[in-house]
Design an enzyme around this catalytic site. Structure first.
Site, mmCIF file in Angstrom:
data_model
loop_
_atom_site.group_PDB
_atom_site.id
_atom_site.type_symbol
_atom_site.label_atom_id
_atom_site.label_comp_id
_atom_site.label_asym_id
_atom_site.label_seq_id
_atom_site.Cartn_x
_atom_site.Cartn_y
_atom_site.Cartn_z
ATOM 1 N N SER A 13 14.072 49.666 122.623
ATOM 2 C CA SER A 13 13.498 48.743 121.639
ATOM 3 C C SER A 13 12.125 49.218 121.182
ATOM 4 O O SER A 13 11.789 49.167 119.991
ATOM 5 C CB SER A 13 13.348 47.347 122.252
ATOM 6 O OG SER A 13 14.606 46.813 122.556
ATOM 7 N N ARG A 67 10.822 50.751 117.394
ATOM 8 C CA ARG A 67 9.703 50.111 116.691
ATOM 9 C C ARG A 67 8.545 51.082 116.488
ATOM 10 O O ARG A 67 7.815 50.991 115.499
ATOM 11 C CB ARG A 67 9.270 48.857 117.457
ATOM 12 C CG ARG A 67 10.275 47.698 117.299
ATOM 13 C CD ARG A 67 10.064 46.651 118.377
ATOM 14 N NE ARG A 67 10.865 45.443 118.200
ATOM 15 C CZ ARG A 67 12.162 45.319 118.533
ATOM 16 N NH1 ARG A 67 12.822 46.346 119.034
ATOM 17 N NH2 ARG A 67 12.796 44.176 118.356
ATOM 18 N N ARG A 97 30.196 44.760 113.784
ATOM 19 C CA ARG A 97 29.212 43.780 114.272
ATOM 20 C C ARG A 97 28.663 42.903 113.139
ATOM 21 O O ARG A 97 28.509 43.355 112.009
ATOM 22 C CB ARG A 97 28.093 44.510 115.025
ATOM 23 C CG ARG A 97 28.659 45.178 116.272
ATOM 24 C CD ARG A 97 27.621 45.887 117.086
ATOM 25 N NE ARG A 97 26.645 44.964 117.634
ATOM 26 C CZ ARG A 97 25.546 45.362 118.265
ATOM 27 N NH1 ARG A 97 25.293 46.650 118.408
ATOM 28 N NH2 ARG A 97 24.713 44.474 118.755
ATOM 29 N N SER A 125 17.740 35.749 119.044
ATOM 30 C CA SER A 125 17.920 37.166 118.724
ATOM 31 C C SER A 125 16.611 37.797 118.277
ATOM 32 O O SER A 125 16.042 37.425 117.243
ATOM 33 C CB SER A 125 18.965 37.337 117.615
ATOM 34 O OG SER A 125 18.879 38.656 117.091
ATOM 35 N N GLN A 157 16.374 40.780 117.256
ATOM 36 C CA GLN A 157 16.628 41.615 116.077
ATOM 37 C C GLN A 157 16.481 40.792 114.806
ATOM 38 O O GLN A 157 15.905 41.255 113.818
ATOM 39 C CB GLN A 157 18.024 42.235 116.171
ATOM 40 C CG GLN A 157 18.120 43.245 117.306
ATOM 41 C CD GLN A 157 19.486 43.874 117.427
ATOM 42 O OE1 GLN A 157 20.438 43.452 116.778
ATOM 43 N NE2 GLN A 157 19.589 44.887 118.265
ATOM 44 N N ASP A 168 20.868 42.421 127.808
ATOM 45 C CA ASP A 168 21.544 43.729 127.834
ATOM 46 C C ASP A 168 21.979 44.136 129.242
ATOM 47 O O ASP A 168 22.647 45.155 129.413
ATOM 48 C CB ASP A 168 20.611 44.808 127.275
ATOM 49 C CG ASP A 168 20.406 44.647 125.773
ATOM 50 O OD1 ASP A 168 21.246 44.017 125.116
ATOM 51 O OD2 ASP A 168 19.393 45.164 125.269
ATOM 52 N N LYS A 206 27.927 42.322 121.068
ATOM 53 C CA LYS A 206 27.139 43.521 121.362
ATOM 54 C C LYS A 206 27.962 44.763 120.979
ATOM 55 O O LYS A 206 28.904 44.652 120.203
ATOM 56 C CB LYS A 206 26.733 43.522 122.837
ATOM 57 C CG LYS A 206 25.784 42.377 123.196
ATOM 58 C CD LYS A 206 24.463 42.519 122.461
ATOM 59 C CE LYS A 206 23.532 41.365 122.760
ATOM 60 N NZ LYS A 206 22.342 41.381 121.905
HETATM 61 C C1 S3P Z 1 17.068 44.300 120.707
HETATM 62 C C2 S3P Z 1 17.431 42.978 120.780
HETATM 63 C C3 S3P Z 1 18.663 42.513 121.464
HETATM 64 C C4 S3P Z 1 19.234 43.575 122.380
HETATM 65 C C5 S3P Z 1 19.255 44.947 121.749
HETATM 66 C C6 S3P Z 1 17.861 45.362 121.334
HETATM 67 C C7 S3P Z 1 15.827 44.661 119.990
HETATM 68 O O1 S3P Z 1 19.627 42.196 120.489
HETATM 69 O O2 S3P Z 1 20.539 43.217 122.778
HETATM 70 O O3 S3P Z 1 19.782 45.912 122.640
HETATM 71 O O4 S3P Z 1 15.350 45.804 120.149
HETATM 72 O O5 S3P Z 1 15.297 43.807 119.273
HETATM 73 P P1 S3P Z 1 19.746 40.729 119.833
HETATM 74 O O6 S3P Z 1 18.518 40.494 119.085
HETATM 75 O O7 S3P Z 1 20.945 40.820 118.958
HETATM 76 O O8 S3P Z 1 19.949 39.806 120.985
#
Ligand code: S3P
Length: 436
Positions: free
Chosen positions: A22, A26, A122, A167, A169, A315, A342
């Protein structure tokens, strides 16, 4: 590629696992839209993060590396990105497609975002909906699946968005689009999710306000390039936390692991199960807390997993299911429907593999019930999901026969040297070329 995992063994020694996925994503994204140079070390050289690197190169950013985890990003500022001339292929990476959608839409670029078979199944409606509310125009395949075609609409308008699901993301996508939007953009999340976006934006000097579950930013700021040291990924460390917890005689030290409070559900859950986990040398590196984690074998017991821990360990459930399979008694997980969207449907993929290995389980709509017991041998399908592959490799430590894990290529999306580290610590894994 497949893993042949011989049964038994223990996990002894120390290791630094791959960089945080993550934070690696970023660091490239924020470095690209910052002014000046961003120097990154500890970068995850996995396919997912490399897909993000390739995407920003296609949008005109000069990125040097990675070489031994070091990357230099020559930021172009918030107004320097160019529309890519070819589709952005995000491979297996949901984080890339969801966060980059926010950047492309926010910056008013035109782009097509696509990926591999798993990614193209997805759901992206969760980012299309808020971006459309902000004024973006995005088309997708049926059911909001990739490829996503984003048209150049500018400027977007800030929104006050209450997320329908926990979430990071989606939260990050909306906040990133908000960097270019008119007025204020806010997100409110139903439960705490990883906050790397908020921490890193602040680290790049971008003003934002955090008040409980709500984050607010305006569209007038700028990001200033900086240096970033990426900690080891707790999601990759989790495989070895479980390995050492289930294999008698284990004593393991995992170095420089990110222990952001929004990511430590795996430690909390394992401790509730009776695991012996100590945190040493806690420190802060570039705005993220880091520690060395020592894990010694301890017998585990089944538990009802507290629902508030679910987003904090989202995760790590595949490998936590392996811990549950080795625990005495019953483990119950509920409130985890997000696992179904996922890299694979992780409830279904794990249940199938556990059943193959003779572990009693019952699938629930939003979770699973697992009865601890003897793990047998067998052949596992990963459903193109890196974390399913690594989880069943770890299960071999307590199996009574060989486990073959087929289709392990996706492991390199998040943890390219998993098998080498595993062997170094005592697991008996052979990597076989599937075309042999
Ligand atoms: C992530 C957020 C999570 C996680 C993914 C990485 C991120 O997903 O499962 O591996 O880097 O923001 P979700 O936001 O869909 O839960």
């Amino acid at each position: 590629m497949e893993f042949k995992c011989l049964p038994g063994g223990s996990v002894v020694g120390e290791a630094r696992v791959a960089g945080d996925k993550s934070i690696s994503h970023r660091s490239i994204m924020f470095g690209s839209i910052a002014e000046g140079v961003t120097e990154i070390s500890g970068f995850l050289e996995g396919e997912d993060a490399l897909a993000t690197v390739a995407a920003f190169r296609s949008m005109g950013v000069q990125i040097d590396g990675p070489v031994d985890g070091r990357v230099t990003v020559h930021g172009v500022g918030l107004h320097g990105l160019k529309s890519p001339s070819t589709p952005l292929d995000m491979g297996n990476s949901g984080t890339s497609v969801r966060l980059i959608s926010g950047i492309v839409a926010g910056a008013g670029l035109e782009a097509t975002l696509t990926g591999d078979v798993s990614l193209c199944k997805r759901p992206m409606g969760r980012v299309i909906d808020p971006l459309t509310l902000m004024g973006a125009s995005i088309s997708s395949e049926e059911g909001g699946r990739p490829p996503l075609k984003i048209a150049a609409n500018r400027p977007l308008k800030g929104i006050d968005y209450v997320l329908p699901m926990a979430s990071a993301q989606v939260k990050s996508c909306v906040l990133l689009a908000g960097l270019w939007a008119e007025g204020q953009t806010s997100t409110t999340e139903p439960a705490p999710t990883r906050d790397h976006t908020e921490r890193m934006l602040a680290g790049f000097g971008y003003p934002l306000a955090r008040e409980g579950a709500k984050v607010t930013l305006g569209g007038e700021g700028r990001l200033q390039g900086r240096s970033i040291e990426v900690p080891a990924d707790i999601s990759s460390a989790a495989f070895f936390m479980v390995a050492a917890s289930i294999a008698p005689g284990s004593d393991l030290l995992l170095l420089h692991v990110g222990i952001n409070p929004t990511r430590v559900g795996v430690i909390n859950i394992l401790r509730l199960m009776g695991a012996n986990i100590e945190s040493h040398n806690e420190r802060e590196v570039g705005g993220e807390p880091v520690a060395d984690i020592r894990i010694q074998y301890a017998p585990l017991k089944g538990i009802e997993i507290p629902e508030e821990q679910v987003p904090l360990a989202i995760d790590e459930f595949p490998v936590l299911f392996i811990a549950a399979a080795c625990a005495e008694g019953r483990t119950i997980l509920r409130g985890a429907e997000e696992l179904r969207v996922k890299e694979s449907d992780r409830i279904a993929s794990m249940a199938e593999g556990l059943t193959t290995l003779g572990v009693a389980n019952e699938v629930l709509e939003d979770g699973i019930i697992i009865d601890g017991g003897q793990i047998g041998g067998g052949t596992i399908q990963t459903h193109h999901d890196h974390r399913i592959a690594m989880s069943f490799a770890i299960a071999a430590l307590r199996a009574n026969d060989t486990i073959i894990v087929q289709d392990c290529d996706p492991v390199s999306t998040s943890f390219p040297n998993f098998d080498a580290i595993a062997r170094g610590l005592g697991l008996q894994i052979t990597t076989l070329d599937a075309d042999r």
